[in-house]
Write a protein that holds these residues in place. Structure first.
Motif, mmCIF file in Angstrom:
data_model
loop_
_atom_site.group_PDB
_atom_site.id
_atom_site.type_symbol
_atom_site.label_atom_id
_atom_site.label_comp_id
_atom_site.label_asym_id
_atom_site.label_seq_id
_atom_site.Cartn_x
_atom_site.Cartn_y
_atom_site.Cartn_z
ATOM 1 N N GLN A 1 25.918 -15.664 5.033
ATOM 2 C CA GLN A 1 26.950 -15.916 6.037
ATOM 3 C C GLN A 1 28.314 -15.538 5.491
ATOM 4 O OE1 GLN A 1 26.244 -20.028 6.780
ATOM 5 N NE2 GLN A 1 24.896 -19.656 8.547
ATOM 6 N N ASP A 2 28.592 -16.020 4.269
ATOM 7 C CA ASP A 2 29.880 -15.728 3.640
ATOM 8 C C ASP A 2 30.049 -14.231 3.434
ATOM 9 O OD1 ASP A 2 30.290 -18.375 3.649
ATOM 10 O OD2 ASP A 2 29.987 -18.678 1.495
ATOM 11 N N PHE B 1 28.758 -11.685 4.922
ATOM 12 C CA PHE B 1 28.891 -10.823 6.093
ATOM 13 C C PHE B 1 29.955 -11.290 7.083
ATOM 14 C CE2 PHE B 1 24.780 -9.583 4.438
ATOM 15 C CZ PHE B 1 24.860 -8.203 4.542
ATOM 16 N N ASP B 2 30.615 -12.372 6.694
ATOM 17 C CA ASP B 2 31.576 -12.977 7.604
ATOM 18 C C ASP B 2 32.652 -11.992 8.078
ATOM 19 O OD1 ASP B 2 32.422 -15.114 9.068
ATOM 20 O OD2 ASP B 2 33.859 -15.768 7.522
ATOM 21 N N GLU B 3 33.221 -11.254 7.128
ATOM 22 C CA GLU B 3 34.357 -10.383 7.435
ATOM 23 C C GLU B 3 33.945 -8.925 7.654
ATOM 24 O OE1 GLU B 3 37.755 -11.598 7.392
ATOM 25 O OE2 GLU B 3 36.663 -13.500 7.473
ATOM 26 N N LYS B 4 32.643 -8.683 7.612
ATOM 27 C CA LYS B 4 32.208 -7.281 7.697
ATOM 28 C C LYS B 4 32.333 -6.723 9.126
ATOM 29 C CE LYS B 4 31.394 -6.794 3.386
ATOM 30 N NZ LYS B 4 32.674 -7.484 3.057
ATOM 31 N N ARG C 1 31.691 -5.196 12.638
ATOM 32 C CA ARG C 1 30.593 -5.351 13.584
ATOM 33 C C ARG C 1 30.833 -4.437 14.779
ATOM 34 N NH1 ARG C 1 31.672 -11.580 15.090
ATOM 35 N NH2 ARG C 1 32.642 -11.697 13.053
ATOM 36 N N THR D 1 21.187 -18.536 2.809
ATOM 37 C CA THR D 1 21.756 -18.356 4.145
ATOM 38 C C THR D 1 23.274 -18.461 4.085
ATOM 39 O OG1 THR D 1 19.769 -19.341 5.023
ATOM 40 C CG2 THR D 1 21.627 -19.178 6.538
ATOM 41 N N LYS D 2 23.741 -19.438 3.340
ATOM 42 C CA LYS D 2 25.188 -19.649 3.192
ATOM 43 C C LYS D 2 25.837 -18.424 2.543
ATOM 44 C CE LYS D 2 28.875 -22.570 2.858
ATOM 45 N NZ LYS D 2 29.834 -21.521 2.557
#
Ligand SMILES: [Zn+2]
Length: 426
Positions: free
Chosen positions: A416-417, A419-422, A424, A412-413
């Motif tokens: 999260q990392d 897709f953080d900057e992807k 949207r 999960t981490k």
């Protein structure tokens, strides 16, 4: 078990058929060493019962029989005198078999099972039955129906603390009374409702076995292999057995397996995830030049490999050069079962040096450690681990739930990392 057993070789020179020195003492584990010569010197029990410290001849030469005698003294909680001895298990007469008596039922139970059981299992049945008989006579019971659930509970408590053994013994006791029940020698099974000590709320019956070792525990074992195992100080003089040895003397048995052997065994277990019986039979042919190690073949003939690091490959090759292709002992003279038993005992001796343990160590826990180490890697799937262990994904998920969760958190981490900057939708 408050009493310890040891064999004491004959007090008269030349009487020991193994040729051991007069009054030399040894433990059961010593006799598993390679090259040990069998003899028929008596086995003694030592310890304190009812406040009285004694060494007493069990008058038995076979370890299992001596254990039964010691068990009788323990369950009577006294030594008994030569004049009024603790009642030993009565010999069961061959001719009269009364099924409603403990003796008769035990005899019929054993003969009913004898043909169907493997040698080892039959031995276990016999030992537990002898204990049943001994406990019964210590209570003054003659008939099956005199047994109540609280007797079964008391009997269970007399076995000691190892939950796995207790649980196995208890299932045998249940089976014994169940056998009597279906034959209508008793109306109810007094063992039926006695709880397995390992069964706790939410626990599966095999919970204790699925616990991996921590890295710290594995490290502790390797340290004990290097610094302590087989290096016990000698307590008693080698020449005079009633004299203390000079301080600093170290036991040096010619046939003793060393800490290095055990370290190799543990490393192979942890790095391959193989079961103890497979590790015992480990053949050098499993190791490829690439460092891949063949661990099993699937039903449709595909080979599954694990990978082992350079240092371990070197150890394995060094062992093969020294001991032959079966690096943990050749099976020509004794069967696989006894080789496995030997290694179990060596591991137990090592684990004793690493005490205390949070959970009882067992050889199975190496395999769980293999699974745990893999599942803790973020890029390993349950499916990968299942394939390596030869289990189904479902089994892995159930058995290693704790570690699978940890893996999920990590995944999960990562997600999260990632897709953080992807981008949207706006
Ligand atoms: Zn002897």
């Amino acid at each position: 078990m408050p009493l310890n057993l040891y064999r004491r070789h004959h007090r008269t020179a030349g009487k020991c058929t193994g040729g051991y020195p007069v009054n030399l003492r040894n433990y059961e584990s010593d006799e598993l060493r390679r090259g040990w010569k069998k003899c028929h010197c008596p086995i003694y029990a030592v310890g304190t019962l009812n406040g009285e410290f004694r060494r007493r001849n069990t008058k038995r030469t076979d370890w299992e029989e001596a254990k039964v005698v010691a068990f009788q003294w323990e369950s009577a909680a006294r030594w008994g005198d030569e004049e009024s001895p603790v009642q030993l298990i009565p010999e069961i007469p061959e001719t009269i078999v009364q099924p409603t008596t403990m003796e008769g039922a035990i005899r019929l139970f054993l003969s009913d099972h004898a043909g169907r059981l493997a040698v080892n299992t039959r031995r276990k049945y016999e030992i537990i039955c002898r204990k049943l008989a001994a406990f019964s006579s210590s209570k003054g019971y003659i008939f099956l129906e005199q047994w109540t659930p609280s007797d079964v509970r008391e009997f269970r408590q007399s076995w000691g603390v190892n939950p796995l053994t207790t649980s196995k013994n208890l299932s045998l006791v249940k089976a014994f009374f169940e056998f009597a029940l279906v034959n209508e020698w008793i109306d109810k099974n007094p063992a039926r409702l006695v709880k397995d000590p390992r069964m706790r709320a939410g626990d599966g019956p095999r919970a204790a076995e699925r616990l991996p070792f921590t890295d710290g525990e594995i490290r502790r074992m390797f340290e004990a292999c290097a610094n302590e195992y087989g290096k016990r100080a000698i307590k008693w003089s080698k020449e005079r057995h009633d004299q203390l040895a000079a301080p600093g003397l170290i036991a040096n048995y010619r046939y003793k397996w060393s800490g290095q052997d055990l370290a190799d065994f543990i490393a192979v277990s942890v790095y391959t995830g193989l079961r103890i019986s497979d590790v015992c039979a480990f053949h050098i042919d499993r190791v490829q030049a690439s460092g891949e190690c063949h661990i099993r073949t699937t039903k449709n003939g595909r080979k599954v490999y694990t990978w082992i690091p350079d240092w371990l490959q070197q150890r394995i090759r060094a062992r093969a050069a020294e001991h032959g292709p079966l690096i943990f002992g050749s099976h020509t003279t004794i069967d696989t079962n006894s080789i496995t038993e030997l290694w179990r005992r060596r591991l137990k001796n090592l684990w004793r040096l690493c005490e205390p343990w949070e959970a009882n160590p067992t050889p199975h826990r190496f395999r769980h450690t293999f699974a745990r180490i893999l599942l803790q890697r973020p890029n390993v799937t349950v499916r990968d681990v299942a394939e390596l262990l030869g289990d189904t994904e479902d089994v892995v998920r159930r058995h290693y739930a704790a570690w699978v969760t940890e893996r999920q958190e990590r995944l999960t981490k990562i997600l999260q990392d990632a897709f953080d900057e992807k981008p949207r939708p706006i």
